[in-house]
Design an enzyme around this catalytic site. Structure first.
Site, PDB file in Angstrom:
ATOM      1  N   CYS A  16      -5.247  68.469  34.207  1.00  0.00           N
ATOM      2  CA  CYS A  16      -6.507  68.790  33.556  1.00  0.00           C
ATOM      3  C   CYS A  16      -7.327  69.798  34.325  1.00  0.00           C
ATOM      4  CB  CYS A  16      -7.356  67.522  33.378  1.00  0.00           C
ATOM      5  SG  CYS A  16      -6.557  66.265  32.395  1.00  0.00           S
ATOM      6  N   GLY A  42      -4.060  72.985  31.977  1.00  0.00           N
ATOM      7  CA  GLY A  42      -3.808  72.112  30.839  1.00  0.00           C
ATOM      8  C   GLY A  42      -3.691  72.924  29.580  1.00  0.00           C
ATOM      9  N   ASN A 117     -10.720  64.907  35.464  1.00  0.00           N
ATOM     10  CA  ASN A 117      -9.490  65.430  36.044  1.00  0.00           C
ATOM     11  C   ASN A 117      -9.036  64.434  37.096  1.00  0.00           C
ATOM     12  OD1 ASN A 117      -7.396  66.913  37.182  1.00  0.00           O
ATOM     13  ND2 ASN A 117      -8.768  68.132  38.453  1.00  0.00           N
ATOM     14  N   GLY A 118      -7.866  63.866  36.912  1.00  0.00           N
ATOM     15  CA  GLY A 118      -7.346  62.903  37.880  1.00  0.00           C
ATOM     16  C   GLY A 118      -6.618  61.776  37.190  1.00  0.00           C
ATOM     17  N   TYR A 257       0.755  75.398  44.327  1.00  0.00           N
ATOM     18  CA  TYR A 257       1.056  75.795  42.950  1.00  0.00           C
ATOM     19  C   TYR A 257      -0.102  75.674  41.969  1.00  0.00           C
ATOM     20  CZ  TYR A 257       3.242  75.660  38.298  1.00  0.00           C
ATOM     21  OH  TYR A 257       3.559  75.888  36.994  1.00  0.00           O
ATOM     22  N   SER A 298       4.753  82.065  39.814  1.00  0.00           N
ATOM     23  CA  SER A 298       4.177  81.250  40.888  1.00  0.00           C
ATOM     24  C   SER A 298       4.791  81.524  42.253  1.00  0.00           C
ATOM     25  CB  SER A 298       4.325  79.763  40.549  1.00  0.00           C
ATOM     26  OG  SER A 298       5.687  79.419  40.363  1.00  0.00           O
ATOM     27  N   CYS A 397       3.771  61.463  41.702  1.00  0.00           N
ATOM     28  CA  CYS A 397       2.328  61.479  41.936  1.00  0.00           C
ATOM     29  C   CYS A 397       1.655  60.558  40.938  1.00  0.00           C
ATOM     30  CB  CYS A 397       1.776  62.897  41.786  1.00  0.00           C
ATOM     31  SG  CYS A 397      -0.023  62.985  41.956  1.00  0.00           S
ATOM     32  N   CYS A 453      -3.627  64.991  50.874  1.00  0.00           N
ATOM     33  CA  CYS A 453      -2.730  64.070  50.172  1.00  0.00           C
ATOM     34  C   CYS A 453      -1.427  64.816  49.948  1.00  0.00           C
ATOM     35  CB  CYS A 453      -3.324  63.626  48.837  1.00  0.00           C
ATOM     36  SG  CYS A 453      -2.184  62.575  47.890  1.00  0.00           S
TER      37      CYS A 453
END
Length: 485
Positions: A16, A42, A117-118, A257, A298, A397, A453
């Protein structure tokens, strides 16, 4: 329908992007522009919610921002000086309108809209408890759990009820919320997902990345800090920190990325960091070759860094067409195979007879890498060496990234030799986890308190994974509570 983005289909996807404006006439138009800049975060659906001082107005649609929010009549239906928006990927199942954000509900205190977002890693347990006590859910989104927690809190003020809700959730979140009293922007105490703040005249802007501020002409002010709530009401801004301070753990894959290369984070250019990652990759994993070729788009910055550090010339050996739609109707396998070349094609005269180094940002399932290596061999490459600008992705993830279940991750199934054989390369190498940290300005990865993380590489999850621990199957988890950004 078949997606003609073969080099994008096998990627980890940030789920997101969020964008909010408080205090600007025609706020929805600015939000639409900001969401354009965040479209890479997104691409399945988008939504905007506005507040005109008396009513909330919402428009949500499947598909890209363009085509849905570039029509004057749509923006005119979203009046007001305050608005927030959201672009999303879904993680499982089909995108449905009920899951498109911002989510909106009428609470006892008035309207409440939220863009998230998350991913909340205990959403399933909280949802079960809420349903048991009478809550009725309208979506399968974990974001709706926050709305119900606010609605059922026993605290008096809306802000206190919101804080009470956040103290019950686990995982990662960056949120932009709208109420009749104003806008709230916040990050989880570890700051896993990004959120920045800017100003445009007297208006305050919040966005997932600085590039979205650039697009609307806003000045970058600072990042919203981990565990911070920023409240904008009647043109005034205040900040509170209701959580115990923790050592931040922002997502390291934003550098690899997710973020656009023209974004800025921690006062550093994402583009420059990716070049540094490529340089570190070259130092750790040299190879004799004639050309360094990026996997578009990328892999480009890391490939430039690899070429500069190794002294091997950088060339565009794969040419990407930017004028092909996302889908192509294909009646059979032969045409489907040809459809891949609509989007990417080998620069044959450059590659023929050459020893090449292909640089990509990651390997997930390995299917993309196999296609690329084969494309290079078909174009006549003498040797094909693959270099990856991140460590092996061995773990899923659970913090707002669309990741295959672990059994489908190539690095979780095979060792380096097995992966090399699978993608049919002459050699394969990844940057080390310490090398990645060095490229980010750290001496190495400190195992006691790592700065980022990096669970997708190390399996070191910085928060509890309540739902995952209580569910034996990722599929069951997805059915009960679809993870959406």
């Amino acid at each position: 329908m078949f997606t003609t983005q073969p080099f994008d289909d096998d990627k980890l996807r940030e789920e997101c992007g969020i964008f909010g404006v408080s205090g600007a006439d025609g706020a929805a138009a600015l939000v639409a522009l900001g969401l354009h800049a965040l479209q890479h975060r997104g691409q399945e659906a988008a939504g905007i919610c506005s507040w005109d001082g008396a009513m909330f107005h919402t428009q949500r649609a499947q598909g890209h921002v363009a085509g849905n929010f570039d029509r004057p009549e749509v923006i005119e239906s979203l009046p007001g000086a305050t608005a927030c928006g959201h672009v999303r990927y879904s993680t499982t199942g089909e995108t449905s309108n009920r899951n498109i954000q911002p989510l909106y509900a009428e609470l006892a205190s008035g309207g409440f809209a939220v863009a998230h977002n998350g991913n909340l890693s205990n959403a399933m347990r909280l949802r079960k408890d809420l349903v048991r006590t009478g809550s009725i859910f309208q979506s399968t989104s974990d974001t709706e759990v926050i709305i119900h927690l606010v609605a059922t809190s026993n605290y008096r003020t809306l802000l206190d009820r919101f804080i009470d809700a956040l103290k019950q959730v686990e995982g990662a979140y960056s949120l932009i919320c709208m109420t009749p009293e104003g806008m709230i922007a916040c990050r989880d105490p570890l700051g896993i997902r990004p959120l920045v703040m800017g100003k445009l005249g007297d208006a305050y802007i919040f966005a997932s990345e600085t590039v979205a501020l650039d697009v609307v002409g806003a000045e970058f002010v600072r990042e919203v800090e981990p565990g911070e709530l920023v409240i904008v009401s009647n043109g005034e801004l205040r900040s509170i920190r209701p959580f115990a301070p923790l050592s931040p753990r922002p997502c390291i894959f934003e550098w690899v990325y997710f973020s656009r290369p023209d974004s800025i984070s921690e006062d550093r250019s994402v583009y420059s960091v990716r070049k540094a990652i490529g340089a570190e990759l070259a130092q750790e994993n040299p190879v004799e070759a004639d050309l360094v070729i990026p996997v578009p788009d990328s892999g480009v910055p890391a490939a430039i860094g690899y070429a500069q550090a190794s002294g091997i010339p950088f060339e565009l050996g794969i040419i990407r067409s930017h004028y092909v739609g996302r889908t192509f109707i294909q009646p059979g396998d032969k045409v489907r195979h040809l459809g891949v070349k609509l989007k990417h094609n080998a620069n044959r005269k450059l590659i023929e007879g050459k020893r090449i180094v292909l640089v990509d940002d990651s390997i997930v399932r390995g299917t993309t890498s196999l296609k690329i290596v084969q494309m290079m061999r078909d174009a006549g490459a003498a040797e094909v060496h693959m270099r990856i600008a991140s460590p092996p992705t061995r773990h899923s993830c659970f913090y707002g990234v669309d990741t295959p279940e672990r059994a489908k991750l190539l690095a979780a199934k095979l060792d380096l030799g097995g992966m090399t054989d699978y993608i049919q390369a002459d050699s394969l190498a990844f940057i080390s986890i310490d090398g990645l940290y060095r490229a980010l300005g750290e001496a190495n990865r400190t195992s006691v308190r790592p700065k980022y993380c990096d669970a997708c590489f190390t399996g070191d999850y910085p928060t509890p994974l309540t739902d995952q621990d209580e569910t034996s199957s990722v599929d069951q988890l997805a059915v009960l509570a679809e993870r959406v950004g």
